[in-house]
Design a protein around this motif. Structure first.
Motif, PDB file in Angstrom:
ATOM      1  N   SER A  61      -3.026   7.047  -6.052  1.00  0.00           N
ATOM      2  CA  SER A  61      -2.930   5.597  -6.235  1.00  0.00           C
ATOM      3  C   SER A  61      -4.331   5.005  -6.251  1.00  0.00           C
ATOM      4  CB  SER A  61      -2.108   4.960  -5.104  1.00  0.00           C
ATOM      5  OG  SER A  61      -2.827   5.013  -3.886  1.00  0.00           O
ATOM      6  N   ARG A  64      -0.849   1.587  -2.689  1.00  0.00           N
ATOM      7  CA  ARG A  64      -0.672   0.384  -3.502  1.00  0.00           C
ATOM      8  C   ARG A  64      -1.345   0.575  -4.861  1.00  0.00           C
ATOM      9  NH1 ARG A  64       1.011  -4.348  -1.646  1.00  0.00           N
ATOM     10  NH2 ARG A  64      -0.258  -5.414  -3.201  1.00  0.00           N
ATOM     11  N   GLU A  65      -0.732  -0.030  -5.885  1.00  0.00           N
ATOM     12  CA  GLU A  65      -1.270  -0.113  -7.234  1.00  0.00           C
ATOM     13  C   GLU A  65      -1.349   1.254  -7.921  1.00  0.00           C
ATOM     14  OE1 GLU A  65      -4.830  -2.396  -7.575  1.00  0.00           O
ATOM     15  OE2 GLU A  65      -4.166  -3.924  -6.137  1.00  0.00           O
ATOM     16  N   ASN A  66      -0.580   1.337  -9.017  1.00  0.00           N
ATOM     17  CA  ASN A  66      -0.552   2.554  -9.847  1.00  0.00           C
ATOM     18  C   ASN A  66      -0.237   3.803  -9.023  1.00  0.00           C
ATOM     19  OD1 ASN A  66      -1.275   1.158 -12.276  1.00  0.00           O
ATOM     20  ND2 ASN A  66      -3.393   1.102 -11.530  1.00  0.00           N
ATOM     21  N   SER A 111       5.334   3.722  -8.861  1.00  0.00           N
ATOM     22  CA  SER A 111       5.652   2.550  -8.049  1.00  0.00           C
ATOM     23  C   SER A 111       4.456   1.621  -7.937  1.00  0.00           C
ATOM     24  CB  SER A 111       6.109   2.996  -6.653  1.00  0.00           C
ATOM     25  OG  SER A 111       6.440   1.887  -5.847  1.00  0.00           O
ATOM     26  N   ASP A 112       4.747   0.391  -7.522  1.00  0.00           N
ATOM     27  CA  ASP A 112       3.702  -0.590  -7.244  1.00  0.00           C
ATOM     28  C   ASP A 112       3.212  -0.441  -5.813  1.00  0.00           C
ATOM     29  OD1 ASP A 112       3.530  -3.694  -5.972  1.00  0.00           O
ATOM     30  OD2 ASP A 112       2.231  -3.245  -7.672  1.00  0.00           O
ATOM     31  N   THR A 113       4.164  -0.293  -4.885  1.00  0.00           N
ATOM     32  CA  THR A 113       3.838  -0.109  -3.471  1.00  0.00           C
ATOM     33  C   THR A 113       4.773   0.941  -2.903  1.00  0.00           C
ATOM     34  OG1 THR A 113       3.157  -2.415  -3.255  1.00  0.00           O
ATOM     35  CG2 THR A 113       3.616  -1.225  -1.222  1.00  0.00           C
ATOM     36  N   SER A 167       9.936   0.352  -8.748  1.00  0.00           N
ATOM     37  CA  SER A 167       9.709   1.796  -8.695  1.00  0.00           C
ATOM     38  C   SER A 167      10.634   2.513  -9.665  1.00  0.00           C
ATOM     39  CB  SER A 167       9.942   2.331  -7.278  1.00  0.00           C
ATOM     40  OG  SER A 167       9.141   1.632  -6.340  1.00  0.00           O
TER      41      SER A 167
END
Length: 255
Positions: free
Chosen positions: A7, A22-24, A36-38, A54
């Motif tokens: 990530s 978090r992020e990518n 997912s984003d988080t 997600s």
């Protein structure tokens, strides 16, 4: 572990062995991939918690949710908030889905939506169960089936709907209690009903009644042969009765 996770941002607690990403976020496994984003991941239990949009992708399954968890060891999961699972030609949607990846079975709660593109039908309700490996579905609580035909659709409501495939992969639907249905050409009701897509035969049981134009038709059992969404033939077995309105309070009757 066969899991590799990357990530843009991340935090790791060495005591609890819990990662916060978090992020990518991207988790890769030889059998699936998670984007997912988080995401929160436990190195001890190998359980993933989703805290944002997600997607889980494998060879034959695509899963989307915005909140939930997934046990990478047992293949058990819980998906919430716009949850959607697509396996082959079948898509399950609902407010919440409990899913067993090994069995290919899921329980769906509230705003149930099961769609099969190969048979052109949609089943909705407030509780549902679907097993893709067995090709079986069960929906109750405001259950409704929508069967699409060429230029028309069949809308059917019942207390409970079941569908399944036989050994030749032919789809059959069973509707139980307080059945109501309609198309653009006719409407009907009965206690229970079956529908087979291999011969487009709809069979009504226990006090069936059909309304078509000015005609009301009833009998012990009614069989409807469909052709491209249109009523092709009708068979009324035992105690057949037809009433046709010809003028105010005047009817032609055949028994």
């Amino acid at each position: 572990s066969n899991n590799t996770l990357t990530s843009d941002q991340g935090h790791y607690n060495s005591k609890s062995e819990v990662f916060n990403f978090r992020e990518n976020v991207l988790l890769k496994n030889p059998e699936y991939q998670i984007e997912s984003d988080t995401l929160i991941y436990s190195g001890r239990s190998e359980i993933v918690w989703f805290v944002g949009p997600s997607t889980i992708t494998s060879d034959d399954t695509n899963i989307y949710c915005e909140n939930g968890w997934y046990n990478t060891r047992t293949d058990l999961s819980q998906f919430n908030e716009n949850a959607r699972i697509t396996t082959g030609s079948t898509t399950m949607r609902g407010d919440s889905i409990s899913f067993d990846g090994k069995k290919g079975a899921g329980e769906i709660y509230c705003n149930v939506h099961i769609q099969d593109t190969s048979s052109n039908y949609i089943i909705t309700g407030d509780y549902g169960w679907h097993n893709d490996k067995l090709g079986k579905s069960f929906v109750s609580d405001r259950a409704m089936l929508i069967q699409a035909f060429e230029g028309d659709s069949l809308f059917l409501r019942a207390d409970t709907l079941k569908s399944g495939r036989d050994s030749l992969s032919n789809q059959k639907v069973f509707a139980f209690h307080n059945v109501r249905f309609y198309t653009s050409d006719f409407q009907g009701k009965s206690d229970s009903l079956t529908y087979s897509d291999v011969d487009s035969l709809l069979v009504m049981y226990q006090c069936p009644v059909i309304w078509s134009a000015e005609n009301q038709i009833s009998g012990d059992t009614i069989r409807l042969k469909m052709s491209r969404g249109q009523l092709s033939k009708m068979y009324v077995d035992h105690d057949a009765f037809i009433a046709s309105l010809v003028a105010d309070s005047a009817y032609n009757q055949i028994k």
